[in-house]
Design an enzyme around this catalytic site. Structure first.
Site, PDB file in Angstrom:
ATOM      1  CG  ASP A  53      -8.238   0.909   3.443  1.00 60.65           C
ATOM      2  OD1 ASP A  53      -9.120   0.112   3.062  1.00 60.65           O
ATOM      3  OD2 ASP A  53      -7.026   0.631   3.457  1.00 60.65           O
ATOM      4  CE  LYS A 103      -4.239  -1.839   2.087  1.00 61.87           C
ATOM      5  NZ  LYS A 103      -5.253  -1.673   3.142  1.00 61.87           N
TER       6      LYS A 103
HETATM    7  P1  NAP Z   1       0.132  -3.164   8.507  1.00 58.32           P
HETATM    8  O1  NAP Z   1       0.486  -2.043   7.589  1.00 58.32           O
HETATM    9  O2  NAP Z   1       0.922  -4.393   8.515  1.00 58.32           O
HETATM   10  O3  NAP Z   1       0.133  -2.471   9.964  1.00 58.32           O
HETATM   11  C1  NAP Z   1      -0.304  -3.061  11.118  1.00 58.32           C
HETATM   12  C2  NAP Z   1       0.337  -2.330  12.309  1.00 58.32           C
HETATM   13  O4  NAP Z   1       0.027  -3.066  13.447  1.00 58.32           O
HETATM   14  C3  NAP Z   1       1.848  -2.287  12.212  1.00 58.32           C
HETATM   15  O5  NAP Z   1       2.280  -1.123  11.602  1.00 58.32           O
HETATM   16  C4  NAP Z   1       2.284  -2.416  13.660  1.00 58.32           C
HETATM   17  O6  NAP Z   1       2.447  -1.131  14.259  1.00 58.32           O
HETATM   18  C5  NAP Z   1       1.145  -3.133  14.339  1.00 58.32           C
HETATM   19  N1  NAP Z   1       1.470  -4.547  14.550  1.00 58.32           N
HETATM   20  C6  NAP Z   1       1.689  -5.498  13.619  1.00 58.32           C
HETATM   21  N2  NAP Z   1       1.948  -6.697  14.196  1.00 58.32           N
HETATM   22  C7  NAP Z   1       1.901  -6.477  15.537  1.00 58.32           C
HETATM   23  C8  NAP Z   1       2.109  -7.300  16.668  1.00 58.32           C
HETATM   24  N3  NAP Z   1       2.397  -8.600  16.542  1.00 58.32           N
HETATM   25  N4  NAP Z   1       1.978  -6.750  17.892  1.00 58.32           N
HETATM   26  C9  NAP Z   1       1.688  -5.418  18.032  1.00 58.32           C
HETATM   27  N5  NAP Z   1       1.505  -4.594  16.987  1.00 58.32           N
HETATM   28  C10 NAP Z   1       1.596  -5.113  15.760  1.00 58.32           C
HETATM   29  O7  NAP Z   1      -1.353  -3.619   8.276  1.00 58.32           O
HETATM   30  P2  NAP Z   1      -2.594  -2.716   7.871  1.00 58.32           P
HETATM   31  O8  NAP Z   1      -2.763  -2.715   6.413  1.00 58.32           O
HETATM   32  O9  NAP Z   1      -2.476  -1.412   8.578  1.00 58.32           O
HETATM   33  O10 NAP Z   1      -3.785  -3.585   8.468  1.00 58.32           O
HETATM   34  C11 NAP Z   1      -3.975  -3.730   9.857  1.00 58.32           C
HETATM   35  C12 NAP Z   1      -5.210  -4.576  10.123  1.00 58.32           C
HETATM   36  O11 NAP Z   1      -6.365  -3.917   9.621  1.00 58.32           O
HETATM   37  C13 NAP Z   1      -5.176  -5.946   9.433  1.00 58.32           C
HETATM   38  O12 NAP Z   1      -5.753  -6.888  10.287  1.00 58.32           O
HETATM   39  C14 NAP Z   1      -6.045  -5.760   8.213  1.00 58.32           C
HETATM   40  O13 NAP Z   1      -6.659  -6.954   7.790  1.00 58.32           O
HETATM   41  C15 NAP Z   1      -7.082  -4.783   8.752  1.00 58.32           C
HETATM   42  N6  NAP Z   1      -7.692  -3.968   7.688  1.00 58.32           N
HETATM   43  C16 NAP Z   1      -9.042  -4.056   7.521  1.00 58.32           C
HETATM   44  C17 NAP Z   1      -9.667  -3.296   6.558  1.00 58.32           C
HETATM   45  C18 NAP Z   1     -11.151  -3.399   6.395  1.00 58.32           C
HETATM   46  O14 NAP Z   1     -11.669  -2.960   5.358  1.00 58.32           O
HETATM   47  N7  NAP Z   1     -11.866  -3.900   7.380  1.00 58.32           N
HETATM   48  C19 NAP Z   1      -8.931  -2.440   5.733  1.00 58.32           C
HETATM   49  C20 NAP Z   1      -7.538  -2.350   5.928  1.00 58.32           C
HETATM   50  C21 NAP Z   1      -6.943  -3.131   6.923  1.00 58.32           C
HETATM   51  P3  NAP Z   1       3.825  -0.828  15.032  1.00 58.32           P
HETATM   52  O15 NAP Z   1       4.908  -1.369  14.149  1.00 58.32           O
HETATM   53  O16 NAP Z   1       3.848   0.639  15.173  1.00 58.32           O
HETATM   54  O17 NAP Z   1       3.764  -1.572  16.331  1.00 58.32           O
END
Ligand code: NAP
Length: 245
Positions: A101, A65
């Protein structure tokens, strides 16, 4: 033939392919296809666009993204402000990045607020957290982000004391903690500090009720999963791909 699709690294559990394939069937678009493109590196994107005849729109998912941005010809202002793209519109030989989003999260949260502006905590600092932050700012809601690193977030997990939880009556999980198959996991919070005045939102939609939401609900909190956001962001992508074409 009009082609749409999703780019990402690992796409076997894609919601989008099922959603759009069903949509094309029910809305009568026999010449539309939604295809999955697993890319081992985002550098494969220009070749994909060049060699896929009839490609008009793409969704973008983890981990591309942000990485996709320098490869696009244009960015819509919202995507530029968020710093992440989840939708690409391909027209007249140009690629334009959008972030639906934002609209997805706006659709999810507005009916939960009843005009209030509670203090919020946003767990995680990735692409989804940035879209959430954009909407909260727009709504005038004060929030702090929680990260594993002091450099990325306002707060770290070790600071999640009951007083902070009590003062933040809106908590949004924008991390993948608790997502299938790790359904027993939940963000490390003092859940006893949550009560009936809290609203807990999980962007995760699989499982339908994460442990985070179940723990909140057991203490009387209002809860919502990521499904309304998922549906709204998909529909927003569809509108972008069809606008004035
Ligand atoms: P991402 O870019 O991988 O970011 C997730 C963030 O969560 C990371 O930057 C990290 O922040 C934190 N994180 C990751 N693993 C972790 C762990 N084991 N323990 C603690 N913190 C952790 O993912 P994303 O695209 O933002 O998506 C995040 C979630 O939202 C996913 O589950 C995705 O499926 C969901 N989502 C849903 C929708 C929807 O339409 N419902 C849309 C987009 C995303 P830090 O590194 O700062 O700790």
């Amino acid at each position: 033939m009009k082609r749409f699709g999703l780019i990402g690294r690992s796409l076997s559990h894609s919601f989008s392919k099922r959603y759009f394939t069903e949509k094309f069937k029910t809305e009568g678009h026999p010449d539309h296809r939604y295809e999955l493109h697993e890319l081992t590196a985002i550098t494969a994107f220009p070749d994909l666009v060049r060699t896929t005849k009839g490609l008009v729109g793409l969704n973008v998912t983890i981990p591309y993204k942000q990485e996709i941005i320098p490869l696009l010809d244009e960015l819509d202002p919202t995507a530029a402000a968020v710093g992440a793209v989840n939708t690409i519109d391909l027209r007249d030989g140009r690629s334009i990045g959008h972030n639906t989003d934002v609209e997805g999260f706006r659709t999810l949260i507005e009916p939960l607020l009843h005009g209030t502006r509670p203090r919020a905590l946003v767990l995680g600092t990735g692409g989804a957290s940035r879209a959430v932050g954009f909407v909260l700012r727009e709504l005038g809601i004060k929030f702090r982000t929680v990260s594993r690193s002091r450099d990325r977030g306002d707060l770290t997990w070790d600071l999640m004391h009951p007083a902070i939880i009590k003062a933040s009556t809106l908590i949004i999980n924008a991390t993948p903690i608790g997502m299938y198959p790790d359904v027993e996991d939940a963000p490390a919070l003092p859940y006893d500090a949550i009560g009936s005045g809290h609203t807990l939102i999980d962007l995760i939609y699989n499982p339908e009720e994460t442990r985070f939401l179940a723990l909140g609900k057991a203490r009387g909190a209002n809860t919502c999963n990521g499904l309304p956001m998922l549906l709204a962001q998909a529909e927003a992508s569809w509108r972008i791909w069809n606008a004035d074409r």
